[in-house]
Design a protein around this motif. Structure first.
Motif, PDB file in Angstrom:
ATOM      1  N   GLU A 138       0.814  -1.210   0.000  1.00  0.00           N
ATOM      2  CA  GLU A 138       0.000   0.000   0.000  1.00  0.00           C
ATOM      3  C   GLU A 138       0.850   1.264   0.000  1.00  0.00           C
ATOM      4  O   GLU A 138       0.347   2.357  -0.208  1.00  0.00           O
ATOM      5  CB  GLU A 138      -0.970  -0.027   1.185  1.00  0.00           C
ATOM      6  CG  GLU A 138      -2.084  -1.027   0.927  1.00  0.00           C
ATOM      7  CD  GLU A 138      -3.035  -1.174   2.097  1.00  0.00           C
ATOM      8  OE1 GLU A 138      -2.752  -0.627   3.176  1.00  0.00           O
ATOM      9  OE2 GLU A 138      -4.050  -1.851   1.910  1.00  0.00           O
ATOM     10  N   THR A 144       3.105   3.677  -5.057  1.00  0.00           N
ATOM     11  CA  THR A 144       2.190   4.548  -5.789  1.00  0.00           C
ATOM     12  C   THR A 144       1.504   3.717  -6.865  1.00  0.00           C
ATOM     13  O   THR A 144       1.948   2.621  -7.196  1.00  0.00           O
ATOM     14  CB  THR A 144       2.961   5.719  -6.448  1.00  0.00           C
ATOM     15  OG1 THR A 144       3.856   5.175  -7.410  1.00  0.00           O
ATOM     16  CG2 THR A 144       3.709   6.544  -5.428  1.00  0.00           C
ATOM     17  N   ASN A 145       0.431   4.270  -7.435  1.00  0.00           N
ATOM     18  CA  ASN A 145      -0.359   3.542  -8.421  1.00  0.00           C
ATOM     19  C   ASN A 145       0.467   3.062  -9.611  1.00  0.00           C
ATOM     20  O   ASN A 145       0.189   2.033 -10.193  1.00  0.00           O
ATOM     21  CB  ASN A 145      -1.505   4.417  -8.926  1.00  0.00           C
ATOM     22  CG  ASN A 145      -2.599   4.535  -7.887  1.00  0.00           C
ATOM     23  OD1 ASN A 145      -2.678   3.722  -6.975  1.00  0.00           O
ATOM     24  ND2 ASN A 145      -3.432   5.551  -8.018  1.00  0.00           N
ATOM     25  N   SER A 190      -4.737   2.285 -12.318  1.00  0.00           N
ATOM     26  CA  SER A 190      -5.523   3.495 -12.047  1.00  0.00           C
ATOM     27  C   SER A 190      -6.492   3.296 -10.879  1.00  0.00           C
ATOM     28  O   SER A 190      -7.184   4.230 -10.482  1.00  0.00           O
ATOM     29  CB  SER A 190      -6.281   3.943 -13.298  1.00  0.00           C
ATOM     30  OG  SER A 190      -7.254   2.982 -13.646  1.00  0.00           O
ATOM     31  N   GLU A 229      -7.187   3.042  -7.073  1.00  0.00           N
ATOM     32  CA  GLU A 229      -6.541   3.480  -5.839  1.00  0.00           C
ATOM     33  C   GLU A 229      -6.958   2.553  -4.706  1.00  0.00           C
ATOM     34  O   GLU A 229      -8.143   2.503  -4.345  1.00  0.00           O
ATOM     35  CB  GLU A 229      -6.954   4.919  -5.538  1.00  0.00           C
ATOM     36  CG  GLU A 229      -6.172   5.551  -4.416  1.00  0.00           C
ATOM     37  CD  GLU A 229      -6.609   6.990  -4.155  1.00  0.00           C
ATOM     38  OE1 GLU A 229      -6.494   7.410  -2.999  1.00  0.00           O
ATOM     39  OE2 GLU A 229      -7.079   7.646  -5.110  1.00  0.00           O
ATOM     40  N   GLN A 230      -6.000   1.811  -4.167  1.00  0.00           N
ATOM     41  CA  GLN A 230      -6.306   0.878  -3.083  1.00  0.00           C
ATOM     42  C   GLN A 230      -6.900   1.626  -1.894  1.00  0.00           C
ATOM     43  O   GLN A 230      -6.494   2.742  -1.588  1.00  0.00           O
ATOM     44  CB  GLN A 230      -5.048   0.130  -2.652  1.00  0.00           C
ATOM     45  CG  GLN A 230      -4.563  -0.842  -3.706  1.00  0.00           C
ATOM     46  CD  GLN A 230      -3.402  -1.662  -3.190  1.00  0.00           C
ATOM     47  OE1 GLN A 230      -3.581  -2.491  -2.316  1.00  0.00           O
ATOM     48  NE2 GLN A 230      -2.228  -1.436  -3.740  1.00  0.00           N
ATOM     49  N   THR A 243     -10.031   2.498  -1.829  1.00  0.00           N
ATOM     50  CA  THR A 243     -11.285   3.105  -2.290  1.00  0.00           C
ATOM     51  C   THR A 243     -12.286   1.984  -2.583  1.00  0.00           C
ATOM     52  O   THR A 243     -11.967   0.808  -2.463  1.00  0.00           O
ATOM     53  CB  THR A 243     -11.058   3.970  -3.552  1.00  0.00           C
ATOM     54  OG1 THR A 243     -10.533   3.138  -4.596  1.00  0.00           O
ATOM     55  CG2 THR A 243     -10.082   5.108  -3.275  1.00  0.00           C
TER      56      THR A 243
END
Length: 199
Positions: free
Chosen positions: A7, A10-11, A65, A67-68, A70
């Protein structure tokens, strides 16, 4: 790689292992809801299965794209809704197709009159969950109204989540849902009366 460590990435730094981990953990638990939504939109088992498959392929392809942390379900529903709209537009511009092989097979079959139609068990489960009359009334609604009822009253999304999924303002979500519920209520009046309720 641990979840805590993953986590912090970054994406754009998704490794192959992380892609599969996120896909299995975040997306796969929603596959039944995705199928039910797809079936309600398409009203066809094969089209629903194709739509779900297409959605999951796109989700994996564009996982960087996501986002973990969410709402994965809302993200998937948005992809599915967009795929449905794009596919619908494409099909509406094409002439209708006939599967001549299927027609010939049915015509030449001695048991053509005994052809049975098998229904996906998940579709049956949804029908039983909300009742035949309600399901039929829901299916008879225009797709925009059917969609908001499914997202709100069956899937439990908030107005904000629905606005993101459908790409419309929250005010439009509220008014569309209000109108959809009224249309559904009108369609169910005679059924309610037959069941002894004061419609």
């Amino acid at each position: 790689m641990s979840v805590a460590m993953s986590e912090t990435l970054t994406n754009n730094e998704y490794t192959d292992d992380l892609r599969y981990e996120v896909f299995n953990r975040e997306f796969m638990p929603h596959i039944d809801s995705m199928y039910n939504f797809a079936f309600r939109l398409t009203m066809d088992e094969d089209d629903a299965n194709d739509l779900v498959q297409d959605t999951y392929l796109k989700a994996f392809r564009f996982i960087s794209s996501f986002e973990q942390g969410t709402n994965a379900k809302a993200w998937l529903f948005r992809i599915l809704k967009n795929s449905f709209i794009n596919d619908y537009r494409k099909k509406s511009k094409e002439p209708s197709k006939v599967d001549y092989q299927e027609v010939e097979t049915t015509y030449n079959s001695e048991e053509a009159s005994d052809t049975t139609y098998t229904v996906d068990l998940r579709a049956d489960a949804v029908q039983e969950l909300i009742g035949d009359e309600v399901a039929n009334a829901l299916n008879a609604l225009p797709v925009d109204f059917r969609t908001v009822i499914i997202l709100c009253d069956i899937e439990g999304f908030t107005y904000e989540e629905m606005a993101k999924i459908l790409d419309i303002p929250i005010g439009t979500v509220r008014s569309r849902l209000h109108r959809a519920r009224n249309l559904l209520k009108e369609k169910l009046k005679s059924y309610a009366s037959s069941m002894g309720y004061d419609a």
